[in-house]
Design a protein around this motif. Structure first.
Motif, PDB file in Angstrom:
ATOM      1  N   VAL A  70      30.745  33.818  48.632  1.00 45.12           N
ATOM      2  CA  VAL A  70      32.180  33.526  48.566  1.00 45.12           C
ATOM      3  C   VAL A  70      32.890  34.547  47.684  1.00 45.12           C
ATOM      4  O   VAL A  70      34.019  34.951  47.979  1.00 45.12           O
ATOM      5  CB  VAL A  70      32.418  32.096  48.060  1.00 45.12           C
ATOM      6  CG1 VAL A  70      33.912  31.805  47.981  1.00 45.12           C
ATOM      7  CG2 VAL A  70      31.745  31.077  48.975  1.00 45.12           C
ATOM      8  N   HIS A  71      32.240  34.986  46.625  1.00 42.82           N
ATOM      9  CA  HIS A  71      32.830  36.047  45.791  1.00 42.82           C
ATOM     10  C   HIS A  71      33.107  37.283  46.631  1.00 42.82           C
ATOM     11  O   HIS A  71      34.186  37.893  46.533  1.00 42.82           O
ATOM     12  CB  HIS A  71      31.873  36.393  44.649  1.00 42.82           C
ATOM     13  CG  HIS A  71      32.292  37.603  43.859  1.00 42.82           C
ATOM     14  ND1 HIS A  71      31.971  38.892  44.244  1.00 42.82           N
ATOM     15  CD2 HIS A  71      33.025  37.733  42.712  1.00 42.82           C
ATOM     16  CE1 HIS A  71      32.485  39.745  43.388  1.00 42.82           C
ATOM     17  NE2 HIS A  71      33.119  39.067  42.441  1.00 42.82           N
ATOM     18  N   ASP A  72      32.160  37.657  47.476  1.00 48.11           N
ATOM     19  CA  ASP A  72      32.332  38.852  48.305  1.00 48.11           C
ATOM     20  C   ASP A  72      33.435  38.671  49.341  1.00 48.11           C
ATOM     21  O   ASP A  72      34.034  39.653  49.792  1.00 48.11           O
ATOM     22  CB  ASP A  72      31.014  39.198  48.994  1.00 48.11           C
ATOM     23  CG  ASP A  72      29.932  39.612  48.005  1.00 48.11           C
ATOM     24  OD1 ASP A  72      30.276  39.916  46.844  1.00 48.11           O
ATOM     25  OD2 ASP A  72      28.748  39.603  48.380  1.00 48.11           O
ATOM     26  N   GLN A  73      33.692  37.435  49.716  1.00 50.62           N
ATOM     27  CA  GLN A  73      34.802  37.160  50.622  1.00 50.62           C
ATOM     28  C   GLN A  73      36.144  37.226  49.910  1.00 50.62           C
ATOM     29  O   GLN A  73      37.121  37.772  50.434  1.00 50.62           O
ATOM     30  CB  GLN A  73      34.637  35.767  51.249  1.00 50.62           C
ATOM     31  CG  GLN A  73      33.458  35.618  52.184  1.00 50.62           C
ATOM     32  CD  GLN A  73      33.243  34.165  52.581  1.00 50.62           C
ATOM     33  OE1 GLN A  73      33.830  33.238  52.005  1.00 50.62           O
ATOM     34  NE2 GLN A  73      32.394  33.950  53.567  1.00 50.62           N
ATOM     35  N   MET A  74      36.199  36.688  48.693  1.00 48.25           N
ATOM     36  CA  MET A  74      37.479  36.486  48.024  1.00 48.25           C
ATOM     37  C   MET A  74      37.889  37.602  47.074  1.00 48.25           C
ATOM     38  O   MET A  74      39.083  37.902  46.952  1.00 48.25           O
ATOM     39  CB  MET A  74      37.465  35.149  47.266  1.00 48.25           C
ATOM     40  CG  MET A  74      37.292  33.941  48.170  1.00 48.25           C
ATOM     41  SD  MET A  74      37.659  32.405  47.310  1.00 48.25           S
ATOM     42  CE  MET A  74      39.435  32.549  47.078  1.00 48.25           C
ATOM     43  N   ALA A  75      36.949  38.190  46.367  1.00 53.98           N
ATOM     44  CA  ALA A  75      37.322  39.199  45.365  1.00 53.98           C
ATOM     45  C   ALA A  75      38.089  40.373  45.965  1.00 53.98           C
ATOM     46  O   ALA A  75      39.114  40.800  45.395  1.00 53.98           O
ATOM     47  CB  ALA A  75      36.075  39.679  44.618  1.00 53.98           C
ATOM     48  N   PRO A  76      37.664  40.926  47.104  1.00 52.10           N
ATOM     49  CA  PRO A  76      38.453  42.019  47.690  1.00 52.10           C
ATOM     50  C   PRO A  76      39.842  41.584  48.144  1.00 52.10           C
ATOM     51  O   PRO A  76      40.705  42.436  48.401  1.00 52.10           O
ATOM     52  CB  PRO A  76      37.605  42.467  48.881  1.00 52.10           C
ATOM     53  CG  PRO A  76      36.226  41.986  48.581  1.00 52.10           C
ATOM     54  CD  PRO A  76      36.424  40.701  47.858  1.00 52.10           C
ATOM     55  N   GLN A  77      40.051  40.281  48.239  1.00 49.12           N
ATOM     56  CA  GLN A  77      41.351  39.746  48.671  1.00 49.12           C
ATOM     57  C   GLN A  77      42.180  39.254  47.489  1.00 49.12           C
ATOM     58  O   GLN A  77      43.182  38.558  47.689  1.00 49.12           O
ATOM     59  CB  GLN A  77      41.127  38.608  49.685  1.00 49.12           C
ATOM     60  CG  GLN A  77      40.400  39.087  50.934  1.00 49.12           C
ATOM     61  CD  GLN A  77      40.175  38.012  51.980  1.00 49.12           C
ATOM     62  OE1 GLN A  77      39.582  38.274  53.022  1.00 49.12           O
ATOM     63  NE2 GLN A  77      40.656  36.793  51.758  1.00 49.12           N
ATOM     64  N   ASP A  78      41.755  39.597  46.280  1.00 50.45           N
ATOM     65  CA  ASP A  78      42.466  39.194  45.067  1.00 50.45           C
ATOM     66  C   ASP A  78      42.580  37.680  44.945  1.00 50.45           C
ATOM     67  O   ASP A  78      43.537  37.162  44.351  1.00 50.45           O
ATOM     68  CB  ASP A  78      43.860  39.833  45.011  1.00 50.45           C
ATOM     69  CG  ASP A  78      43.812  41.350  45.112  1.00 50.45           C
ATOM     70  OD1 ASP A  78      43.030  41.959  44.358  1.00 50.45           O
ATOM     71  OD2 ASP A  78      44.526  41.925  45.960  1.00 50.45           O
ATOM     72  N   GLY A  79      41.613  36.960  45.520  1.00 53.78           N
ATOM     73  CA  GLY A  79      41.605  35.503  45.473  1.00 53.78           C
ATOM     74  C   GLY A  79      42.473  34.839  46.518  1.00 53.78           C
ATOM     75  O   GLY A  79      42.500  33.601  46.625  1.00 53.78           O
ATOM     76  N   LEU A  80      43.182  35.614  47.314  1.00 50.46           N
ATOM     77  CA  LEU A  80      44.038  35.046  48.362  1.00 50.46           C
ATOM     78  C   LEU A  80      43.214  34.630  49.581  1.00 50.46           C
ATOM     79  O   LEU A  80      42.210  35.255  49.908  1.00 50.46           O
ATOM     80  CB  LEU A  80      45.094  36.048  48.800  1.00 50.46           C
ATOM     81  CG  LEU A  80      46.191  36.390  47.782  1.00 50.46           C
ATOM     82  CD1 LEU A  80      47.036  37.546  48.315  1.00 50.46           C
ATOM     83  CD2 LEU A  80      47.065  35.180  47.499  1.00 50.46           C
ATOM     84  N   TYR A  81      43.665  33.601  50.260  1.00 48.06           N
ATOM     85  CA  TYR A  81      43.044  33.172  51.516  1.00 48.06           C
ATOM     86  C   TYR A  81      44.019  32.253  52.246  1.00 48.06           C
ATOM     87  O   TYR A  81      45.040  31.825  51.675  1.00 48.06           O
ATOM     88  CB  TYR A  81      41.714  32.447  51.255  1.00 48.06           C
ATOM     89  CG  TYR A  81      41.875  31.142  50.526  1.00 48.06           C
ATOM     90  CD1 TYR A  81      41.910  29.929  51.208  1.00 48.06           C
ATOM     91  CD2 TYR A  81      41.994  31.108  49.134  1.00 48.06           C
ATOM     92  CE1 TYR A  81      42.062  28.726  50.534  1.00 48.06           C
ATOM     93  CE2 TYR A  81      42.141  29.914  48.453  1.00 48.06           C
ATOM     94  CZ  TYR A  81      42.173  28.723  49.151  1.00 48.06           C
ATOM     95  OH  TYR A  81      42.336  27.535  48.482  1.00 48.06           O
TER      96      TYR A  81
END
Length: 458
Positions: A70-81
């Motif tokens: 999940v970190h790899d999903q969210m960190a590049p997105q600055d926590g946005l989803y």
């Protein structure tokens, strides 16, 4: 393809709802442990609502205990989803900005420790599933398991108690959001036991006196996201969202109004603060979760893959309805104004939502941790006379005989060994007979034992 992030969010289509607050101006006030799809679809959405309504400095630092996925999903997105709500009436997409920091505790435990000890942190929420609380079959804290694990919630929370006391920072409110009866009390007992184990007498006394662990009930159906789901979201957004969540429009959060200090205004998003969560918690565990588990084990036996398929099966639906309406709903006293008949109607309608591909295998996992609060408590309340619940229990016992790799269980090896060494009667005796590992939750009479054995063998 462009990836969702702070730099690209302005290019999202107008149809994507967004709160519009200044994320950078929000300090972190909540630490969440157990970052997964449910948290992103539930507590983070309520927090996003509160911040959008002007409730400042409640941004979330969210931690996964082990996996970095999940970190790899969210960190590049600055926590946005984004959260996509699907129903027969269509879908609605919303951008969520409440999560400001993403941590993998197994890789950087010091970062989680720092967040928990920070003076701005006032609330900790948790979604670590039933097995994350390290309970023995009799319900007591499995201290030996916690010590051997070395990376449990109790290691971090006990460390936070000690660190905050030493620094003179205020106590925290620990909000369990997992499907356990008395989840706050269970969490409190585990933290206290681990502080005792560490010899932290003064910290234990402060924890018991000033920290709070309110009971809660959470409800929202959040299927595991597939690659097809992400592709569909990408088509709507015009950019890639690796952390996208798919869910239903319905959500509920009932929280015991017992906090150590200030709290987010989660009621802005519809959360209920009550004196006693127990009736809501019991209804959810026994009616919704109990029916879900019955659908999972019976549905998988009948060759179904999704909840909506199982609930439409005429061989399964009557069993589930009887379990929900005649057995679970009559096994406890409802709160004033808590209408269980309409609640059951709404649950069946939610289960039938074909736009949500909620996999039965997802629900079937960790069954040994779930059948107690979902079924055995209801059986005990009825003196063992709950035929639909017995049918569901037999389906689970047949399921564990297969040792399915698709639906893991922390007691899988132990349960498989029981089947390897005995027949249905011997397995029932080992689990529910005198001295059985689950006998403390429900112990059948001889007649009820025979009925359960026949149900397993049919």
């Amino acid at each position: 393809m462009t990836r969702l992030s702070e730099a690209t969010a302005a290019a999202l289509p107008d149809a994507v709802a967004r709160a519009g607050y200044d994320r950078a101006g929000q300090r972190i006030g909540i630490v969440h442990i157990g970052l997964g799809a449910f948290h992103r679809a539930h507590q983070a959405v309520y927090t996003d609502d509160a911040i959008a309504a002007g409730d400042r400095d409640w941004a979330i630092a969210a931690a996964s205990l082990r996996s970095g996925g999940v970190h790899d999903q969210m960190a590049p997105q600055d926590g946005l989803y984004t959260v996509t709500e699907r129903s027969s009436e269509g879908e609605a997409v919303r951008l969520i900005g409440a999560i400001r920091d993403v941590i993998v505790a197994a890789k950087t435990p010091e970062r989680l420790a720092e967040r928990l000890a920070a003076p701005d942190t006032r609330v900790v929420t948790l979604t670590v599933t039933e097995k994350g609380y390290w309970r023995r079959p009799d319900g007591a804290t499995d201290l030996a398991g916690i010590v051997a694990d070395g990376n449990s919630i109790y290691h971090y929370l006990a460390q936070a108690v000690v660190a905050r006391q030493a620094a003179g920072h205020g106590p925290l409110t620990l909000v369990s959001c997992d499907n356990l009866p008395d989840n706050g009390r269970v969490l409190r007992a585990g933290v206290a036991a681990f502080l005792d184990h560490q010899g932290e007498t003064a910290a234990r006394q402060w924890f018991e006196r000033d920290w709070r662990c309110p009971n809660t009930m959470v409800d929202r159906i959040v299927p595991a996201v597939t690659e097809a789901d992400r592709a569909a979201v990408e088509a709507v957004l015009g950019m890639r969202d690796e952390a996208a969540v798919i869910t239903e429009p319905y959500r509920q959060w009932v929280i015991e109004d017992d906090f150590a200090g200030d709290r987010p205004r989660w009621e802005v998003g519809g959360a209920q603060f009550v004196a006693d969560v127990a009736p809501y918690e019991t209804a959810k565990l026994r009616m919704l979760n109990g029916a879900h588990s019955a659908l999972a084990y019976l549905g998988l036996e009948h060759g179904h893959e999704f909840v909506h398929q199982a609930v439409a099966d005429p061989a399964i639906r009557p069993v589930v309805e009887r379990l929900m309406r005649d057995e679970a709903a009559t096994s406890f006293t409802a709160a004033e104004g808590q209408a269980l008949g309409p609640y059951a109607d709404a649950l069946l309608a939610r289960f039938a939502n074909r736009t949500l591909e909620h996999r039965l295998s997802q629900i079937a996992s960790d069954g040994s941790q779930k059948v107690g609060p979902r079924w055995l408590s209801s059986l005990a309340a009825h003196g063992g006379e709950a035929p639909a619940t017995v049918t569901a229990l037999a389906a689970w016992l047949r399921f564990i005989r297969t040792g399915s790799d698709a639906s893991p269980d922390p007691r899988r090896a132990e349960l498989a060994a029981l089947w390897a060494q005995g027949d249905a009667a011997q397995v029932v005796d080992a689990l529910f007979g005198h001295g059985g590992s689950m006998a403390g939750q429900w112990r059948p009479t001889e007649a009820q034992r025979q009925v359960l054995v026949r149900e397993i063998e049919q």
